[in-house]
Design a protein around this motif. Structure first.
Motif, PDB file in Angstrom:
ATOM      1  N   VAL A  37      48.780  50.008  45.988  1.00  0.00           N
ATOM      2  CA  VAL A  37      48.106  49.518  47.213  1.00  0.00           C
ATOM      3  C   VAL A  37      46.648  49.683  47.082  1.00  0.00           C
ATOM      4  O   VAL A  37      46.026  50.838  46.976  1.00  0.00           O
ATOM      5  CB  VAL A  37      48.204  50.214  48.525  1.00  0.00           C
ATOM      6  CG1 VAL A  37      47.688  49.554  49.829  1.00  0.00           C
ATOM      7  CG2 VAL A  37      49.865  49.970  48.821  1.00  0.00           C
ATOM      8  N   GLY A  38      46.107  48.318  46.990  1.00  0.00           N
ATOM      9  CA  GLY A  38      44.393  48.460  46.845  1.00  0.00           C
ATOM     10  C   GLY A  38      43.708  49.219  45.741  1.00  0.00           C
ATOM     11  O   GLY A  38      44.208  50.183  45.227  1.00  0.00           O
ATOM     12  N   GLY A  39      42.461  48.910  45.661  1.00  0.00           N
ATOM     13  CA  GLY A  39      41.645  49.434  44.941  1.00  0.00           C
ATOM     14  C   GLY A  39      41.369  49.657  43.439  1.00  0.00           C
ATOM     15  O   GLY A  39      41.147  50.770  42.802  1.00  0.00           O
ATOM     16  N   THR A  40      41.922  48.778  42.715  1.00  0.00           N
ATOM     17  CA  THR A  40      42.473  48.796  41.250  1.00  0.00           C
ATOM     18  C   THR A  40      41.401  47.810  40.654  1.00  0.00           C
ATOM     19  O   THR A  40      41.289  47.634  39.256  1.00  0.00           O
ATOM     20  CB  THR A  40      43.668  48.462  40.816  1.00  0.00           C
ATOM     21  OG1 THR A  40      43.988  47.096  41.317  1.00  0.00           O
ATOM     22  CG2 THR A  40      44.792  49.338  41.259  1.00  0.00           C
ATOM     23  N   GLY A  41      40.514  47.026  41.267  1.00  0.00           N
ATOM     24  CA  GLY A  41      39.599  46.248  40.828  1.00  0.00           C
ATOM     25  C   GLY A  41      39.936  44.680  40.343  1.00  0.00           C
ATOM     26  O   GLY A  41      39.452  44.121  39.528  1.00  0.00           O
ATOM     27  N   LYS A  42      40.923  44.152  41.277  1.00  0.00           N
ATOM     28  CA  LYS A  42      41.081  42.918  40.889  1.00  0.00           C
ATOM     29  C   LYS A  42      40.171  41.782  41.096  1.00  0.00           C
ATOM     30  O   LYS A  42      40.137  40.649  40.200  1.00  0.00           O
ATOM     31  CB  LYS A  42      42.371  42.449  42.326  1.00  0.00           C
ATOM     32  CG  LYS A  42      43.648  43.079  42.025  1.00  0.00           C
ATOM     33  CD  LYS A  42      44.751  42.885  42.928  1.00  0.00           C
ATOM     34  CE  LYS A  42      44.487  43.008  44.518  1.00  0.00           C
ATOM     35  NZ  LYS A  42      44.428  44.616  44.458  1.00  0.00           N
ATOM     36  N   THR A  43      39.076  41.894  42.148  1.00  0.00           N
ATOM     37  CA  THR A  43      38.080  40.990  42.351  1.00  0.00           C
ATOM     38  C   THR A  43      37.436  41.034  40.980  1.00  0.00           C
ATOM     39  O   THR A  43      37.206  39.697  40.542  1.00  0.00           O
ATOM     40  CB  THR A  43      37.382  41.215  43.523  1.00  0.00           C
ATOM     41  OG1 THR A  43      38.209  41.351  44.608  1.00  0.00           O
ATOM     42  CG2 THR A  43      36.312  40.220  43.573  1.00  0.00           C
ATOM     43  N   PRO A  44      36.850  42.056  40.539  1.00  0.00           N
ATOM     44  CA  PRO A  44      35.983  41.843  39.115  1.00  0.00           C
ATOM     45  C   PRO A  44      36.626  41.373  38.102  1.00  0.00           C
ATOM     46  O   PRO A  44      36.346  40.599  37.047  1.00  0.00           O
ATOM     47  CB  PRO A  44      35.427  43.083  38.949  1.00  0.00           C
ATOM     48  CG  PRO A  44      36.167  43.998  39.624  1.00  0.00           C
ATOM     49  CD  PRO A  44      36.821  43.369  40.898  1.00  0.00           C
ATOM     50  N   GLN A  45      38.185  41.567  38.109  1.00  0.00           N
ATOM     51  CA  GLN A  45      38.879  40.966  37.093  1.00  0.00           C
ATOM     52  C   GLN A  45      39.075  39.580  37.263  1.00  0.00           C
ATOM     53  O   GLN A  45      39.098  38.690  36.199  1.00  0.00           O
ATOM     54  CB  GLN A  45      40.298  41.799  37.004  1.00  0.00           C
ATOM     55  CG  GLN A  45      41.187  41.522  35.649  1.00  0.00           C
ATOM     56  CD  GLN A  45      40.306  41.807  34.372  1.00  0.00           C
ATOM     57  OE1 GLN A  45      39.772  42.782  34.082  1.00  0.00           O
ATOM     58  NE2 GLN A  45      40.290  40.706  33.545  1.00  0.00           N
ATOM     59  N   ILE A  46      39.263  38.924  38.172  1.00  0.00           N
ATOM     60  CA  ILE A  46      39.632  37.663  38.483  1.00  0.00           C
ATOM     61  C   ILE A  46      38.149  36.911  37.997  1.00  0.00           C
ATOM     62  O   ILE A  46      38.177  35.821  37.501  1.00  0.00           O
ATOM     63  CB  ILE A  46      39.830  37.213  39.892  1.00  0.00           C
ATOM     64  CG1 ILE A  46      41.351  37.504  40.305  1.00  0.00           C
ATOM     65  CG2 ILE A  46      39.635  35.765  40.284  1.00  0.00           C
ATOM     66  CD1 ILE A  46      42.361  36.660  39.998  1.00  0.00           C
ATOM     67  N   GLU A  47      37.117  37.579  38.461  1.00  0.00           N
ATOM     68  CA  GLU A  47      35.711  36.843  38.252  1.00  0.00           C
ATOM     69  C   GLU A  47      35.662  36.905  36.496  1.00  0.00           C
ATOM     70  O   GLU A  47      34.948  35.960  36.112  1.00  0.00           O
ATOM     71  CB  GLU A  47      34.641  37.833  39.009  1.00  0.00           C
ATOM     72  CG  GLU A  47      34.626  37.495  40.473  1.00  0.00           C
ATOM     73  CD  GLU A  47      33.410  38.319  40.910  1.00  0.00           C
ATOM     74  OE1 GLU A  47      32.773  38.900  40.377  1.00  0.00           O
ATOM     75  OE2 GLU A  47      33.252  38.111  42.217  1.00  0.00           O
ATOM     76  N   TYR A  48      36.022  37.778  35.877  1.00  0.00           N
ATOM     77  CA  TYR A  48      35.880  38.029  34.481  1.00  0.00           C
ATOM     78  C   TYR A  48      36.659  36.659  33.966  1.00  0.00           C
ATOM     79  O   TYR A  48      36.295  36.115  32.854  1.00  0.00           O
ATOM     80  CB  TYR A  48      36.647  39.073  34.089  1.00  0.00           C
ATOM     81  CG  TYR A  48      36.516  39.256  32.508  1.00  0.00           C
ATOM     82  CD1 TYR A  48      35.602  40.171  31.850  1.00  0.00           C
ATOM     83  CD2 TYR A  48      37.049  38.737  31.514  1.00  0.00           C
ATOM     84  CE1 TYR A  48      35.250  40.309  30.603  1.00  0.00           C
ATOM     85  CE2 TYR A  48      37.228  38.763  30.224  1.00  0.00           C
ATOM     86  CZ  TYR A  48      35.939  39.544  29.724  1.00  0.00           C
ATOM     87  OH  TYR A  48      36.082  39.631  28.407  1.00  0.00           O
ATOM     88  N   LEU A  49      37.873  36.755  34.442  1.00  0.00           N
ATOM     89  CA  LEU A  49      38.712  35.368  33.939  1.00  0.00           C
ATOM     90  C   LEU A  49      37.991  34.092  34.363  1.00  0.00           C
ATOM     91  O   LEU A  49      37.988  33.082  33.477  1.00  0.00           O
ATOM     92  CB  LEU A  49      40.102  35.353  34.627  1.00  0.00           C
ATOM     93  CG  LEU A  49      40.973  36.512  34.033  1.00  0.00           C
ATOM     94  CD1 LEU A  49      42.145  36.535  34.995  1.00  0.00           C
ATOM     95  CD2 LEU A  49      41.321  36.527  32.691  1.00  0.00           C
ATOM     96  N   ILE A  50      37.326  33.841  35.324  1.00  0.00           N
ATOM     97  CA  ILE A  50      36.797  32.664  35.961  1.00  0.00           C
ATOM     98  C   ILE A  50      35.636  32.621  34.716  1.00  0.00           C
ATOM     99  O   ILE A  50      35.285  31.237  34.345  1.00  0.00           O
ATOM    100  CB  ILE A  50      36.006  32.894  37.024  1.00  0.00           C
ATOM    101  CG1 ILE A  50      37.362  32.863  38.270  1.00  0.00           C
ATOM    102  CG2 ILE A  50      35.077  31.505  37.739  1.00  0.00           C
ATOM    103  CD1 ILE A  50      36.748  33.329  39.531  1.00  0.00           C
ATOM    104  N   ARG A  51      34.828  33.566  34.583  1.00  0.00           N
ATOM    105  CA  ARG A  51      33.636  33.559  33.512  1.00  0.00           C
ATOM    106  C   ARG A  51      34.058  32.669  32.162  1.00  0.00           C
ATOM    107  O   ARG A  51      33.350  32.226  31.365  1.00  0.00           O
ATOM    108  CB  ARG A  51      32.916  34.675  33.379  1.00  0.00           C
ATOM    109  CG  ARG A  51      32.100  35.050  34.598  1.00  0.00           C
ATOM    110  CD  ARG A  51      31.134  36.108  34.391  1.00  0.00           C
ATOM    111  NE  ARG A  51      30.577  36.645  35.530  1.00  0.00           N
ATOM    112  CZ  ARG A  51      31.036  37.553  36.429  1.00  0.00           C
ATOM    113  NH1 ARG A  51      32.052  38.337  36.080  1.00  0.00           N
ATOM    114  NH2 ARG A  51      30.242  37.902  37.584  1.00  0.00           N
TER     115      ARG A  51
END
Length: 341
Positions: free
Chosen positions: A48-62
């Motif tokens: 549950v939560g707090g593993t850093g999904k948002t920056p990983q998605i942003e990495y893939l977007i870039r």
């Protein structure tokens, strides 16, 4: 809290049994999973939560958005809308949720959509005249109704899934065996100087299959904090009197990165929607001091009474090593995939 979690151990056993039965039904085809004729990459975790999904998605977007038409599809946690929503110039964090709205504001060349039903969301995206070529599913590791073509599972360095237990005794959403669905496992939020010896010890502890790849990342903080009008270098900011504010899971590293001795740290629940009275109280505590928050919180707070003194610190996910191999794995899958299987 620890005592309560131990008392609830029988419920954890029951919860684990139920999720295992559900996974078995999907694995054997009794419950149907749907595939789509384009690359679909799911990013998620077992806990549950707090593993850093948002920056990983942003990495893939870039990584992908200069070569392909990319869309992100999220649940839109705690949003005040229902069903499928495709972000547009009138969208806000209340309609989309904070993380999807953050994607929309930062990356103007992608489509950002939310739908709790990922199958329905993908079908809506594909029905548009400007349909995407790649879809990134945010926090969809347990969303078995859609069978992604590629799975990236995240686990935090300080809270490895292999040392955890099922909810409510632990923080796992499903059994540790769920990791078997992952093509890639990333240990996130590592110390930036994590040694090769320690990395090998973690690799041995996780004991992944031979067809799974393991990577290690750390949170890379920007050198500057930003407001709607100004910037301050972090090196200068650290010596300033300030209020630090976070409504995210596990904000300790954010506070530690910026805090000086007398700074006050205000902690709220993950995805917290701030009431007017809370905003007034925060403003009163801050006085003339600046307020520094996370990028995710900033998208909810920037139009509030705090806006004139509010700054945010961007972060990104960086690989300790082998980042080029990670990129090659993703680009190979997307380049070769014409249908998920």
């Amino acid at each position: 809290m620890n005592l309560l979690r131990k008392i609830l151990f029988p419920f954890a056993i029951l919860y684990g049994f139920i999720t295992s039965i559900r996974n078995f039904l999907f694995d054997t085809g009794i419950l149907k999973s749907y595939s789509f004729d384009l690359p679909v990459i799911a990013v998620g975790n077992l806990s549950v939560g707090g593993t850093g999904k948002t920056p990983q998605i942003e990495y893939l977007i870039r990584l992908l958005s200069d070569k392909y038409k990319v869309a992100t599809l999220s649940r839109g946690y705690k949003r005040q809308s229902e069903g499928f929503v495709l972000a547009n110039s009138n969208s806000n964090a209340l309609e989309l949720g904070d993380e999807p709205f953050q994607f929309y504001q930062k990356f103007k060349n992608i489509q950002v959509a939310v739908d709790a039903n990922r199958k329905n969301g993908i079908e809506h995206l594909l029905s548009n005249s400007n349909s995407p070529e790649v879809i990134l599913l945010d926090d969809a590791f347990q969303h078995r109704k859609v069978k992604a073509g590629f799975y990236i599972m995240l686990t935090s360095y300080g809270d490895l899934y292999c040392n955890d237990f099922m909810l409510p005794t632990g923080n796992l959403r499903e059994s540790r065996s769920g990791v078997q669905r992952a093509n890639i496992v990333i240990v996130t939020k590592c110390p930036s100087n994590l040694s090769l010896k320690d990395q090998k010890a973690i690799k041995k502890q996780l004991n992944l299959s031979s067809n799974q790849s393991l990577f290690f990342t750390f949170i890379d903080y920007d050198d500057v904090v930003y407001s709607c009008e100004k910037t301050i270098k972090v090196a200068e900011l650290k010596s300033m009197d300030k209020i630090l504010l976070a409504g995210i899971a596990k904000p300790e590293s954010f506070f530690a990165h910026l805090k000086k001795e007398n700074d006050e740290c205000l902690t709220f629940a993950d995805h917290h929607h701030f009431s007017e009275s809370e905003l007034q109280e925060i403003k009163k505590k801050a006085g003339d001091k600046i307020i520094v928050t996370t990028e995710k919180d900033y998208v909810r707070l920037k139009g509030s009474i705090l806006s004139k003194q509010l700054y945010f610190l961007p972060i990104k996910s960086s690989f300790l090593s082998d980042g080029d191999n990670f990129d090659k794995n993703i680009l190979k899958y997307v380049g070769e995939s014409t249908r998920n299987r």
